[in-house]
Design a protein around this motif. Structure first.
Motif, PDB file in Angstrom:
ATOM      1  N   ASP A 134     -44.923  29.205 -20.632  1.00 59.17           N
ATOM      2  CA  ASP A 134     -44.733  28.356 -21.806  1.00 59.17           C
ATOM      3  C   ASP A 134     -46.088  28.180 -22.480  1.00 59.17           C
ATOM      4  O   ASP A 134     -46.725  27.137 -22.369  1.00 59.17           O
ATOM      5  CB  ASP A 134     -44.151  26.996 -21.388  1.00 59.17           C
ATOM      6  N   PRO A 135     -46.558  29.250 -23.144  1.00 60.31           N
ATOM      7  CA  PRO A 135     -47.904  29.191 -23.702  1.00 60.31           C
ATOM      8  C   PRO A 135     -47.931  28.668 -25.137  1.00 60.31           C
ATOM      9  O   PRO A 135     -48.783  29.065 -25.921  1.00 60.31           O
ATOM     10  CB  PRO A 135     -48.352  30.658 -23.627  1.00 60.31           C
ATOM     11  N   ARG A 136     -46.999  27.769 -25.502  1.00 53.92           N
ATOM     12  CA  ARG A 136     -47.043  27.203 -26.857  1.00 53.92           C
ATOM     13  C   ARG A 136     -48.370  26.481 -27.075  1.00 53.92           C
ATOM     14  O   ARG A 136     -49.000  26.006 -26.129  1.00 53.92           O
ATOM     15  CB  ARG A 136     -45.893  26.202 -27.047  1.00 53.92           C
ATOM     16  N   SER A 137     -48.738  26.339 -28.313  1.00 55.07           N
ATOM     17  CA  SER A 137     -50.004  25.673 -28.619  1.00 55.07           C
ATOM     18  C   SER A 137     -49.897  24.179 -28.328  1.00 55.07           C
ATOM     19  O   SER A 137     -48.814  23.624 -28.226  1.00 55.07           O
ATOM     20  CB  SER A 137     -50.363  25.886 -30.093  1.00 55.07           C
ATOM     21  N   ASP A 138     -51.050  23.549 -28.215  1.00 47.38           N
ATOM     22  CA  ASP A 138     -51.108  22.113 -27.956  1.00 47.38           C
ATOM     23  C   ASP A 138     -50.323  21.340 -29.011  1.00 47.38           C
ATOM     24  O   ASP A 138     -49.549  20.436 -28.696  1.00 47.38           O
ATOM     25  CB  ASP A 138     -52.567  21.640 -27.963  1.00 47.38           C
ATOM     26  N   VAL A 139     -50.542  21.683 -30.263  1.00 49.25           N
ATOM     27  CA  VAL A 139     -49.867  20.952 -31.337  1.00 49.25           C
ATOM     28  C   VAL A 139     -48.357  21.180 -31.265  1.00 49.25           C
ATOM     29  O   VAL A 139     -47.575  20.235 -31.437  1.00 49.25           O
ATOM     30  CB  VAL A 139     -50.404  21.378 -32.722  1.00 49.25           C
ATOM     31  N   ASP A 140     -47.941  22.406 -30.984  1.00 52.12           N
ATOM     32  CA  ASP A 140     -46.505  22.692 -30.920  1.00 52.12           C
ATOM     33  C   ASP A 140     -45.817  21.858 -29.843  1.00 52.12           C
ATOM     34  O   ASP A 140     -44.685  21.409 -30.030  1.00 52.12           O
ATOM     35  CB  ASP A 140     -46.267  24.176 -30.630  1.00 52.12           C
TER      36      ASP A 140
ATOM     37  N   ARG B 300     -62.039  26.055 -25.737  1.00 57.97           N
ATOM     38  CA  ARG B 300     -62.199  26.145 -24.283  1.00 57.97           C
ATOM     39  C   ARG B 300     -60.917  26.645 -23.612  1.00 57.97           C
ATOM     40  O   ARG B 300     -60.940  27.489 -22.730  1.00 57.97           O
ATOM     41  CB  ARG B 300     -62.585  24.766 -23.741  1.00 57.97           C
ATOM     42  N   GLN B 301     -59.766  26.107 -24.086  1.00 59.25           N
ATOM     43  CA  GLN B 301     -58.493  26.456 -23.448  1.00 59.25           C
ATOM     44  C   GLN B 301     -58.052  27.876 -23.798  1.00 59.25           C
ATOM     45  O   GLN B 301     -57.113  28.392 -23.195  1.00 59.25           O
ATOM     46  CB  GLN B 301     -57.419  25.417 -23.816  1.00 59.25           C
ATOM     47  N   PHE B 307     -54.277  30.346 -21.482  1.00 63.34           N
ATOM     48  CA  PHE B 307     -54.772  30.912 -22.766  1.00 63.34           C
ATOM     49  C   PHE B 307     -53.968  30.408 -23.980  1.00 63.34           C
ATOM     50  O   PHE B 307     -53.433  31.212 -24.744  1.00 63.34           O
ATOM     51  CB  PHE B 307     -54.727  32.443 -22.743  1.00 63.34           C
ATOM     52  N   VAL B 308     -53.859  29.095 -24.138  1.00 61.43           N
ATOM     53  CA  VAL B 308     -53.038  28.588 -25.242  1.00 61.43           C
ATOM     54  C   VAL B 308     -53.886  28.233 -26.454  1.00 61.43           C
ATOM     55  O   VAL B 308     -55.003  27.731 -26.326  1.00 61.43           O
ATOM     56  CB  VAL B 308     -52.204  27.347 -24.838  1.00 61.43           C
ATOM     57  N   PRO B 309     -53.351  28.488 -27.641  1.00 64.39           N
ATOM     58  CA  PRO B 309     -54.038  28.023 -28.851  1.00 64.39           C
ATOM     59  C   PRO B 309     -53.987  26.490 -28.906  1.00 64.39           C
ATOM     60  O   PRO B 309     -53.048  25.890 -28.374  1.00 64.39           O
ATOM     61  CB  PRO B 309     -53.199  28.604 -29.991  1.00 64.39           C
ATOM     62  N   ALA B 310     -54.981  25.891 -29.537  1.00 61.95           N
ATOM     63  CA  ALA B 310     -54.908  24.441 -29.783  1.00 61.95           C
ATOM     64  C   ALA B 310     -53.847  24.169 -30.842  1.00 61.95           C
ATOM     65  O   ALA B 310     -53.085  23.223 -30.743  1.00 61.95           O
ATOM     66  CB  ALA B 310     -56.269  23.911 -30.222  1.00 61.95           C
TER      67      ALA B 310
END
Lengths: 614, 614
Positions: A134-140, B300-301, B307-310
């Motif tokens: 579940d590599p969705r972005s932090d914001v997502d 950093r992440q 390896f998730v985008p912010a």
């Protein structure tokens, strides 16, 4: 074997109790009768019961403390009351934000309760942590939690908020408070941190700031400071001239007032125990020059006919663009201005005094360095407004022994024969005289015949003596004053008051006349503003500062502009109302009115001259 | 008496005509067959026919010049062609923006015509000047004109735009071009100035910029520069490490790339004869690391599993917040990223190659320092993507005599017996070898048996000699080169190419395998990117850089990401399409795939080893 008992003191309330060792600070507070916020019932999951251990045995941080607070906050002694056990004698500081407060508190001021409909709302979420599947972005993942739990759709997050979100989410295990304006994520915080907002009445001389809980409407802290632009000129005209004449002058004026408001916000936040990151919205009202100088709008056209604002509609500007530190994507709402000389503070005054909703003929007057006058007359179809340069005499400026309304200022004067009775703010020895004292003194000097109808001291009258600047009247002898010098009213002081009151009286009269409103039709005169609050109405009527109407027609409502500013902070409906008021108010330019100068000159007299034939 | 005649030359087209004294420059241009823009028919009221007098007699500025141009522009020789009379021999420069151009020009690239549906539109207005009876604010009168003439309601104007508007309106007599995004006033300009936009393909190594007319879609100027972050590390991993290890490192990387894009924009604007104030929109695509570093998002992440985008959703950021000078309230659109290693450049490549709309099994490959691979297979229900670190060898880095694809680079190699035929970019003496030349050379060395299936030079083979770094093969002797040194392929160079091609080949294979797609089912392989354009496909197939499919299955489409960036600049519909692509693309993390490392090792060989039993 009975348990050891320890003393626990709570600041700033000064309550003190003894509890068994091992009791929680929450238990101790309950015993002391102090209502500390908690929505989880002491389970350590809402994070609302923060306090700071100021002295005594420091309990080790609990798991809940580690979850809700940064190492820095823990190091500074912050703890959740429900999870901290008393291990010795303790003194704890309870920030205002952690105290239980009633819902929908009425704001002080004339308007009555404000409808709470804040533009920024707080939502608590528990998002899921990322993994390889579940590599969705932090914001997502935050957006998904907000949508699922609170129905917020298609969230937008500015890079500045993402910078805050990414590390915080990893620290709190993806348990967050999200502050949301429409679809925009304004900021994020640890759970349990309620959102606050800043309301500012930005005056030419003074800046009044209020820090307000956006969920309850409660004023958490309020504070007034001097507008730091004052060193660039006492009045609007001087500041506009500074901006026009000096390269970079406008930027300089913008910088100092922005920095001043940022400092004021810092003080308010500290007093209330609220973090800057919790401050998610603001509303700032000021006259048009203050509004333009604060925003960095062009002002040259404000100084020459036809005196038009560069922009008058409501605006949202990013706080960070102005150097005001709040939540990362917080905006500042700037309510609309009416015209070149009638600003957003007047709109706020109308809201604060409910002038637009009155079903009678009413005049609102906000007396300051500039005095704004608004007429409400049912059937007229619009509000009518005017503005006059009344000068800073009522702030104590240009008055020999003048001072602002602070401790040691003479705020009331009665002259009885040779005896002068004075009332001093905070009761100490007097060191000067503030606006309301000056109006009282001049009214008394006129009533007792020491000055004539033209404002001239009568050399033969008792107590009138030659001073270093001409004739004068001593109120306080050097021996009786707090600084060893006399306090007196001089001929020049009287003339300054004549100029100020002449401008105001002429302004009101011409506004009434130009709208075809006979003075005797006026049902109510609402006197707003700090000076208006302390003003002795009888004296004001005696010297002709205000129109001669029955005393009962007058009401003094305090800082209505501040109340209006708070209303526009707390209620989107009042923002819309402000827009309607600004669009529905006609501005009368007094100086271009053919009768103004004659009227002004006549209004400077204390007694109107006998007209021919009478 | 016949009129005196003067010669008028036009740059950059080099046209030259003779006209009577007193003819206008517009007349001269028409005579020369040069189509200069004009919507007013030469009345001096549209302001579109600007040119610059570069040499010769300077005609005095006309009233129209004074109206449409600043003193600075007039001083620099700018004039309106229709109002300037020829007073002597003249050489005039015609900026691209003043040339007549067709509507809806097809953008070069693979995608075909882009639907023009720009997010910012230009409207010309004539507002009324203020007077004492109409003291509305500057913004209100512009808003009223926009509403009356163009139906734009409830205009919003940021303080930065108001600062531009107030003086300009007074200079142009309230005749303005307004650039509007939804309800937001992005900027104002003199009449006749059409809006332009910036599209950027932000690569790890190169930045490609396109300045585009937003009303016609025409590319006014394009330019490629080296990403100035290169001095902080050649590849994404090195830059992320720099950001992580150095305090302020991320800010530094953000600053240099923003400044680089701002400089690139300056060059493009100058080339096209377009003012910065006319540039009202932008779209920037890059891989996820470039995207994050440009926006100042946390990285950093991105460097550690998972390896998730912010942030991955599309964003609008204010150009001025990033130090990129455009119209005062212009925003930069950042199309969405797919995952940590598949960025907005891949989304743009999908759009540019129309991959999401193909009704067959297709693989898109964008070869660069990172290589992104996208699989479209009807019925799969989503696009599948992967990314591999192919390294900068194809950019000429880590290759002893490597260089970028510039003049003097060997771009093609054929070995015929002892003879080495080379093709050099721009035909001069060679000074190095670029990516396509290296692939050719390695393929030829393998074909002629000078290196074996494991990539080892054969000591006994003709021309293989011991060099300073082991065995090598000379392509160009010192005498024949442009710098007096030999140009050769070394053992290390071959190994670098093996690493790069192994990663790409393994990536494609595993993506096919994990989606259950047999290689022979692939109908098309779309090779995108600058390197992919110049790559000799036969050589690429010979060394196993690309899957062994019939040559006809391959197409080389050029900079599809650049085309996609231009599409998202020009079309709101393509912005929405980009969002759908990003949400509908699954990312396969190759390094966590159990078969990857074995496959990678095998793919480094030139000939796949004979498997057991065959």
């Amino acid at each position: 074997m009975s348990a050891e008992r320890f003393k626990v003191e709570f600041d700033p309330m000064g309550a003190s109790v003894e509890v068994d060792a091992g009791a929680t600070l929450m238990d101790a507070a309950r015993t002391a009768g102090i209502g500390i916020s908690s929505t989880c019932g002491g389970e350590g999951t809402c994070g609302r019961c923060r306090l700071t251990i100021a002295d005594g045995e420091m309990p080790p941080p609990s798991d809940a403390d580690l979850r809700f607070m940064s190492q820095q906050e823990i190091g500074a002694g912050q703890r959740l009351a429900c999870r901290s056990h008393v291990v010795g004698h303790t003194r704890a500081h309870v920030p205002k934000a952690s105290l239980v407060t009633g819902q929908r508190l009425q704001l002080d001021g004339p308007a009555g309760a404000v409808t709470l409909e804040a533009g920024v709302r707080a939502y608590e979420i528990e998002a899921t942590a990322p993994n390889l599947h579940d590599p969705r972005s932090d914001v997502d993942r935050v957006a998904a939690a907000l949508e699922t739990t609170h129905g917020v759709r298609r969230l937008l997050a500015d890079p500045a908020v993402v910078r805050q979100l990414t590390p915080l989410a990893r620290r709190t295990g993806w348990h967050l408070t999200c502050y949301v304006r429409n679809r925009d994520l304004v900021g994020v915080e640890s759970p349990g941190r309620s959102p606050a907002g800043l309301a500012v009445d930005l005056g030419t001389t003074k800046i009044a700031g209020y820090l307000i809980d956006l969920e309850t409407g409660e004023v958490l802290a309020s504070e007034g400071v001097v507008n730091p632009q004052i060193s660039y000129g006492e009045d609007v005209i001087a500041r506009l001239a500074y901006a026009a004449r000096n390269p970079g002058g406008a930027d300089e004026l913008a910088s100092v007032v922005r920095a001043g408001i940022d400092r004021l916000l810092g003080t308010l936040a500290e007093t209330a125990g609220v973090a800057r990151e919790q401050i998610v919205d603001a509303a700032i009202v000021g006259n048009t020059a203050m509004h333009h100088l604060f925003l960095g709008l062009p002002t040259r056209q404000l100084s020459a006919a036809p005196f038009v604002p560069a922009a008058s509609a409501p605006m949202e500007v990013r706080a960070r663009d102005l150097g005001i530190t709040m939540a990362p994507d917080a905006t500042i709402h700037m309510p609309p201005v009416i015209g070149g000389f009638v600003g957003a503070d007047t709109v706020a005054m109308v809201i604060g005094a409910d002038l637009d909703r009155l079903e009678k003929v009413a005049v609102g007057v906000d007396i300051g360095t500039n005095t704004e006058i608004v007429l409400q007359r049912p059937g007229l179809g619009h509000l009518a407004s005017a503005s006059c340069a009344s000068g800073p005499a009522f702030e104590g400026a240009h008055i020999r022994d003048g001072m602002r309304g602070a401790a040691g200022a003479i705020e009331g004067v009665v002259i009885d024969g040779d005896r002068v009775d004075i009332r001093v703010i905070a009761d100490g020895a007097p060191v000067g005289i503030c606006g309301s004292g000056i109006v009282d003194a001049v009214a008394e000097l006129y009533r007792t015949g020491r000055i004539d109808g033209r404002g001239r001291f009568q050399r033969a009258a008792r107590g009138v003596v030659e001073g270093d600047r001409g004739l004068q009247f001593q109120l306080v002898s050097p021996e009786a004053s707090g600084h060893g010098r006399e306090i007196a009213i001089t001929q020049n002081d009287v003339n300054e008051i004549q100029l100020a009151k002449g401008a105001i009286a002429a302004g009101i009269e011409i506004l009434l006349e130009s709208t075809g409103t006979p003075r005797e039709d006026v049902d109510e005169v609402i006197v707003a503003g700090a000076f208006g609050t302390y003003l002795n109405l009888e004296s004001a009527l005696a010297i002709g500062l205000l129109p001669r109407l029955p005393r009962a027609a007058y009401s003094q409502v305090g800082n209505a502009a501040g109340t209006g500013a708070r209303a526009t902070l707390l209620s989107l409906r009042d923002r819309e109302r402000a827009r309607r008021i600004a669009r529905g108010t006609r501005y009368l330019e007094l100086t271009s009115n053919p009768g103004f100068h004659r009227r002004f000159a006549r209004s400077m007299l204390f007694k109107e001259p006998v007209t021919k034939g009478s």
